[in-house]
Design a protein around this motif. Structure first.
Motif, PDB file in Angstrom:
ATOM      1  N   TYR A 195      47.046 -55.982  15.001  1.00 35.40           N
ATOM      2  CA  TYR A 195      47.330 -57.256  15.658  1.00 35.40           C
ATOM      3  C   TYR A 195      46.555 -58.375  14.954  1.00 35.40           C
ATOM      4  CZ  TYR A 195      49.038 -54.275  19.427  1.00 35.40           C
ATOM      5  OH  TYR A 195      49.709 -53.324  20.146  1.00 35.40           O
ATOM      6  N   ASP A 243      46.336 -61.547  18.448  1.00 32.38           N
ATOM      7  CA  ASP A 243      47.031 -60.915  19.581  1.00 32.38           C
ATOM      8  C   ASP A 243      48.521 -60.728  19.350  1.00 32.38           C
ATOM      9  OD1 ASP A 243      44.707 -60.650  21.134  1.00 32.38           O
ATOM     10  OD2 ASP A 243      44.890 -62.706  21.862  1.00 32.38           O
ATOM     11  N   GLN A 259      41.824 -63.602  13.952  1.00 32.06           N
ATOM     12  CA  GLN A 259      41.284 -62.417  14.601  1.00 32.06           C
ATOM     13  C   GLN A 259      42.184 -61.217  14.309  1.00 32.06           C
ATOM     14  OE1 GLN A 259      38.274 -62.247  16.226  1.00 32.06           O
ATOM     15  NE2 GLN A 259      38.117 -64.348  15.403  1.00 32.06           N
ATOM     16  N   LYS A 270      51.342 -58.505  17.395  1.00 36.76           N
ATOM     17  CA  LYS A 270      51.488 -57.256  16.666  1.00 36.76           C
ATOM     18  C   LYS A 270      52.173 -57.498  15.320  1.00 36.76           C
ATOM     19  CE  LYS A 270      53.763 -52.740  16.864  1.00 36.76           C
ATOM     20  NZ  LYS A 270      54.699 -51.886  17.613  1.00 36.76           N
ATOM     21  N   ARG A 325      44.165 -50.854  16.840  1.00 34.15           N
ATOM     22  CA  ARG A 325      44.116 -49.984  18.024  1.00 34.15           C
ATOM     23  C   ARG A 325      44.655 -48.603  17.661  1.00 34.15           C
ATOM     24  NH1 ARG A 325      47.003 -54.018  22.482  1.00 34.15           N
ATOM     25  NH2 ARG A 325      45.672 -55.848  22.099  1.00 34.15           N
ATOM     26  N   ARG A 376      39.630 -49.033  19.851  1.00 36.27           N
ATOM     27  CA  ARG A 376      40.028 -50.258  19.154  1.00 36.27           C
ATOM     28  C   ARG A 376      38.823 -50.874  18.457  1.00 36.27           C
ATOM     29  NH1 ARG A 376      41.612 -54.929  23.313  1.00 36.27           N
ATOM     30  NH2 ARG A 376      42.382 -53.227  24.622  1.00 36.27           N
ATOM     31  N   SER A 377      39.103 -51.819  17.553  1.00 36.33           N
ATOM     32  CA  SER A 377      38.045 -52.559  16.883  1.00 36.33           C
ATOM     33  C   SER A 377      38.580 -53.926  16.481  1.00 36.33           C
ATOM     34  CB  SER A 377      37.547 -51.813  15.642  1.00 36.33           C
ATOM     35  OG  SER A 377      36.506 -52.524  15.008  1.00 36.33           O
ATOM     36  N   ASN A 378      37.667 -54.922  16.439  1.00 40.18           N
ATOM     37  CA  ASN A 378      38.043 -56.290  16.084  1.00 40.18           C
ATOM     38  C   ASN A 378      37.201 -56.778  14.917  1.00 40.18           C
ATOM     39  OD1 ASN A 378      39.868 -57.342  18.470  1.00 40.18           O
ATOM     40  ND2 ASN A 378      38.216 -56.135  19.376  1.00 40.18           N
ATOM     41  N   THR A 379      37.787 -57.627  14.122  1.00 41.19           N
ATOM     42  CA  THR A 379      37.054 -58.297  13.054  1.00 41.19           C
ATOM     43  C   THR A 379      37.799 -59.584  12.715  1.00 41.19           C
ATOM     44  OG1 THR A 379      36.037 -57.990  10.878  1.00 41.19           O
ATOM     45  CG2 THR A 379      38.276 -57.172  11.150  1.00 41.19           C
ATOM     46  N   THR A 380      37.308 -60.280  11.726  1.00 45.13           N
ATOM     47  CA  THR A 380      37.980 -61.506  11.307  1.00 45.13           C
ATOM     48  C   THR A 380      38.706 -61.274   9.990  1.00 45.13           C
ATOM     49  OG1 THR A 380      35.957 -62.276  10.212  1.00 45.13           O
ATOM     50  CG2 THR A 380      36.354 -63.038  12.470  1.00 45.13           C
ATOM     51  N   GLU A 410      42.798 -57.133  14.889  1.00 43.14           N
ATOM     52  CA  GLU A 410      42.449 -56.020  15.764  1.00 43.14           C
ATOM     53  C   GLU A 410      43.255 -54.789  15.352  1.00 43.14           C
ATOM     54  OE1 GLU A 410      41.981 -54.955  20.513  1.00 43.14           O
ATOM     55  OE2 GLU A 410      43.441 -56.463  19.901  1.00 43.14           O
TER      56      GLU A 410
END
Length: 287
Positions: free
Chosen positions: A78, A81, A111, A83, A115, A126-130, A113
Motif C-alpha cells: 500500500y 493507504d 507512506q 493498494k 501486510r 505489517r510494517s510501515n516505512t517511507t 506499508e
C-alpha cells in the motif's frame, strides 16, 4: 453469509456493522493469532525516480521456509493507504514492480506499508516505512548569440529534455540579470522562444538565465549563460558652422543611437586639416 476481504485483516478486535432491512446491527469480530507462529514484516529500502520502475520488496521475519503456492501466503503493498499490488511470498519475500508516474504519485515522501496475510500456520503482520520519489532532473540548452549588439533585436531559444526526450509541459521564464524579459509555454518539441527582444543593457558582460517550472515530476531548474553586449550603431549629426577663416567657432555634434536617443557618455575625436587632433568628452549627447 460470508465475505472475502480484498486485503488481509490483521489480528485484532473489529466492529462489524450489518445493514438489513433498514436495521443496523453491530457485532464484534476477534481475529486471534493464538496458536499460530508470529511473524513480522521487514520492508527493504526503497528509492525511486518519478519516471522509473521501482521494485518493492518485503520480507517475512522470525520464520523460515515460507515458500508456498497456495495463493494464501501473500504480501500486500500500500502507498498512502492505496493498494498498489500483491505478490505470493517466495523464500520469505514478496515482490512487486510499480512505476510512480503510472500510479499518478507525486514526487516527495509517501507512506509505504506491507501486510503479510495469515494462513493456517503463520499469523499476519505489517510494517510501515517511507518511500521517497524524487523529481526527474531535466536538461536545459540555451541557444542565443554570445555577443548581441546594444539595442539590437535579440532572439533566445531554450530546449528542455529529460533523457533526450522533449518535455512538452511547463513554462520557461527568461531573464537578463534579474529582470524578466519574457515567458513562454513549452511547445511539442520541448522548445520555448522569445524573439525581437531589445538589448537595452549597457555594453559589457551580463547574465542571461532561463528558469523552468512545470509538473511536479520535474525539478524546477534555472541555468545561466554569460553574454557580452557590444556597442551598437551610432549616428553623428554635425550642425552648420558659420564664420570667417580667422574666427574662433564652435563645432557642435549630436551623438545618437539607432532609436535617435542621445548617447550621454564616451568621447569624440576631431581631425581638422592643419590642426592638432582633439578628443572631447560627450555630455548629454553633444560634444
Amino acid at each position: 453469509a460470508s465475505i472475502i476481504p480484498e486485503y488481509p485483516i490483521l489480528d485484532g478486535q473489529y466492529e462489524i456493522l450489518t445493514l438489513c432491512e433498514d436495521k443496523i446491527s453491530k457485532n464484534t469480530l476477534l481475529i486471534s493469532g493464538e496458536g499460530l507462529i508470529q511473524t513480522d514484516v521487514i520492508i527493504l529500502p526503497h528509492y525511486s525516480q518519478y519516471n522509473q520502475e521501482i521494485t518493492l520488496k518485503a520480507k517475512v521475519g522470525n520464520v523460515s521456509n515460507i515458500n508456498m503456492n497456495d495463493n494464501v501466503s501473500k504480501m500486500y503493498f500500500y502507498i498512502d493507504d492505496y493498494k498498489v499490488g500483491e505478490a505470493l511470498v517466495q523464500n520469505n519475500i514478496g515482490t512487486i514492480t510499480i512505476q510512480p508516474s503510472q500510479l499518478n504519485l507525486s514526487s516527495g515522501i509517501h507512506q509505504l506499508e506491507a501486510r503479510f496475510s495469515r494462513n493456517t500456520k503463520f499469523a499476519s503482520s505489517r510494517s510501515n516505512t517511507t518511500l521517497l520519489i524524487s523529481q526527474d532532473d531535466i536538461n536545459i540548452e540555451i541557444d542565443a548569440l554570445d555577443q548581441p549588439k546594444y539595442l539590437d533585436d535579440y532572439n533566445i531559444k531554450a530546449r528542455f529534455t529529460f533523457e533526450d526526450n522533449p518535455i512538452t509541459a511547463g513554462v520557461a521564464t527568461f531573464f537578463i540579470e534579474k529582470e524578466e524579459i519574457g515567458q513562454k509555454d513549452l511547445d511539442d518539441l520541448g522548445i520555448a522562444s522569445i524573439v525581437d527582444t531589445k538589448i537595452k543593457y549597457t555594453p559589457g558582460t551580463h547574465t542571461l538565465s532561463v528558469k523552468y517550472s512545470g509538473p511536479n515530476q520535474y525539478v524546477g531548474k534555472t541555468i545561466e549563460k554569460q553574454i557580452e553586449v557590444i556597442g551598437g550603431e551610432t549616428f553623428l549629426t554635425i550642425f552648420n558652422v558659420n564664420g570667417k577663416p580667422s574666427d574662433i567657432v564652435d563645432i557642435k555634434v549630436k551623438v545618437t543611437d539607432i532609436n535617435d536617443k542621445l548617447i550621454s557618455t564616451g568621447t569624440l575625436s576631431f581631425d581638422i586639416p592643419g590642426e592638432e587632433p582633439e578628443v572631447i568628452n560627450i555630455e548629454n549627447g553633444f560634444d
